[in-house]
Design a protein around this motif. Sequence first.
Motif, short mmCIF file in Angstrom:
data_model
loop_
_atom_site.label_atom_id
_atom_site.label_comp_id
_atom_site.label_asym_id
_atom_site.label_seq_id
_atom_site.Cartn_x
_atom_site.Cartn_y
_atom_site.Cartn_z
N LEU A 1 0.89 -1.26 -0.02
CA LEU A 1 -0.07 0.10 0.11
C LEU A 1 0.75 1.40 -0.14
O LEU A 1 1.72 1.44 0.95
CB LEU A 1 -1.00 -0.03 1.26
CG LEU A 1 -1.71 1.24 1.47
CD1 LEU A 1 -2.86 1.73 0.30
CD2 LEU A 1 -2.51 1.32 2.64
N LYS A 2 0.62 2.00 -1.04
CA LYS A 2 1.53 3.13 -1.06
C LYS A 2 0.35 4.47 -0.59
O LYS A 2 -0.63 4.58 -1.35
CB LYS A 2 2.04 3.51 -2.37
CG LYS A 2 3.16 2.89 -3.13
CD LYS A 2 4.54 3.29 -2.13
CE LYS A 2 5.08 4.73 -2.69
NZ LYS A 2 6.05 5.28 -1.87
N PHE A 3 0.74 5.13 0.48
CA PHE A 3 -0.23 5.95 0.86
C PHE A 3 0.37 7.28 1.11
O PHE A 3 1.42 7.56 1.27
CB PHE A 3 -0.99 5.42 2.27
CG PHE A 3 -0.14 5.30 3.37
CD1 PHE A 3 0.76 3.94 3.37
CD2 PHE A 3 0.00 6.11 4.56
CE1 PHE A 3 1.52 3.72 4.55
CE2 PHE A 3 0.83 5.76 5.66
CZ PHE A 3 1.41 4.67 5.40
N ARG A 4 -0.65 8.04 1.41
CA ARG A 4 -0.37 9.52 1.59
C ARG A 4 -0.56 9.74 3.22
O ARG A 4 -1.57 9.39 3.74
CB ARG A 4 -1.36 10.53 1.05
CG ARG A 4 -1.07 11.96 0.92
CD ARG A 4 -2.33 12.79 0.65
NE ARG A 4 -2.88 12.42 -0.67
CZ ARG A 4 -2.25 13.05 -1.95
NH1 ARG A 4 -1.36 13.94 -2.01
NH2 ARG A 4 -3.06 12.92 -2.92
N PRO A 5 0.70 10.12 3.95
CA PRO A 5 0.53 10.17 5.36
C PRO A 5 -0.41 11.10 5.55
O PRO A 5 -0.28 12.22 5.06
CB PRO A 5 1.81 10.34 5.71
CG PRO A 5 2.60 10.62 4.54
CD PRO A 5 1.93 10.17 3.51
N PRO A 6 -1.39 11.00 6.67
CA PRO A 6 -2.35 12.20 7.05
C PRO A 6 -1.32 13.28 7.83
O PRO A 6 -0.11 13.07 8.32
CB PRO A 6 -3.12 11.58 8.00
CG PRO A 6 -2.26 10.23 8.53
CD PRO A 6 -1.65 9.74 7.29
N PRO A 7 -1.59 14.38 7.58
CA PRO A 7 -0.88 15.71 8.27
C PRO A 7 -0.76 15.34 9.68
O PRO A 7 -1.70 14.98 10.20
CB PRO A 7 -1.69 16.76 7.65
CG PRO A 7 -2.89 16.48 7.49
CD PRO A 7 -2.96 14.85 7.08
#
Lengths: 306, 146
Positions: A165-171
Amino acid sequence: MSAGVAPVADAVQDPAERIREAARRLVEAGDCAPRPARDPVNEPMINNWTEALGDANPAYPGIAPPAMVQVWTMGGLHGQRADDDPLGAMTRVLDEAGYTSVVATDCAQTYARALRPGERLAVRARLTDVAGPKRTALGEGWFVTTVSTWTVDGEPVAEMMFRILKFRPPPPPPPPRQVPRPQVNRDTAYFWEGTAVGELRIQKCGECGALRHPPGPMCPRCGATRPGYVVASGRGEVYSFVVHHHPPLPGREVPFVVALVELEEGVRVLGELRGADPGAVRIGAPVEVDFDRIDDELVLPAWRPR
Amino acid sequence: MAAAVTRAPGAPPAVGTELPALRLDVTATFVVATALATRDFQDVHHDRVAAVARGSKDIFLNILTTTGLVQRCVTDWAGPAAVVRAVSIRLGVPCYAGDELVLGGRVAAVEAAHAGGPEGVEVLVEVVGRCGLGDHVTGTVKVVLP
């Protein structure tokens, strides 16, 4: 990008469509070139593996542990992915789109036969699927699936489906606001419990009914010590104010206005006047209560123009 | 390391058979030794400072090791004559240094082995590996027993 796979045209603007287009091209490109293992299957590396994992199976090192297949072709301490490695190429596309974090989710290996010391492996890999964007517990991301095939002299001996899973880390959460905190005690608890639920509570004498603020244990009019409270309308007028320029205070940006507001109920309450130009505040200006949530434990009363 | 408890040879196992639990002290040494033995040199598996800087609590087990331990859980029980055909895992929570990992298995299916492969019965074992944070790994191992 894979050898022979052209980059996605700049005309494709939608980020998700760019990712899908890159994935389509990489899937179509198929297997990358086989990459040979550094070493042949060998007893010392098998023994290091069984020693570290505590695996006493006497079939080893006569054969290699099947689950060790990936070890033979690992990139090593200074390894770099080949230019045509499809997972590397897809990772770059997703990194550029902001999906910078990675976690492995699935790994499924099948073994056609046992491997023996002396055999020389090579591995090739292809991209099979890119699915997304999906909402996950870790953040929005794309599932990237590859299939690797290990061969000995061209004979397939093992295969692995690998999914990440390539994900956008939450801010990161905003840092907690550091503000001077009020002393909460038995006399004042009702007031702060009120601000927490959006009520401006004013102390009321349980004997003579006089309203008073700030809170205290004893009625200044009749001397009774039976305080209760009423919930104020929250409307009032600026009775007096200061504009604070200096010194700086934690949790505040200067200049800010501190207003003493006379409520419709007749008592005066202090609070920051927000949403007003510090140079334009005047005595008598109509205001209403506002609530400034500092954190889960503290809500400060404040004022805003009405 | 506890001695392997191998099943007695003979009749094929019944569906539902529980495998002996494999309990592992996941020390920092274990994490590092297995990472290097699987030639996985990513810093989160041997460098605590780097792992913490990347948002992890500590160094943690790498996937190749988890795959190997799932296989070991089954082969410890199945014995050296068993032929491993497949190991399939889904990863859950990380297993950090200082934790305990307990792997357990259950026979989910037993059938005749496919023609062309090794002779015997093909056994599908479901494996779960739990650590302090929850399920670290769930998966299946397919072995052919003679």
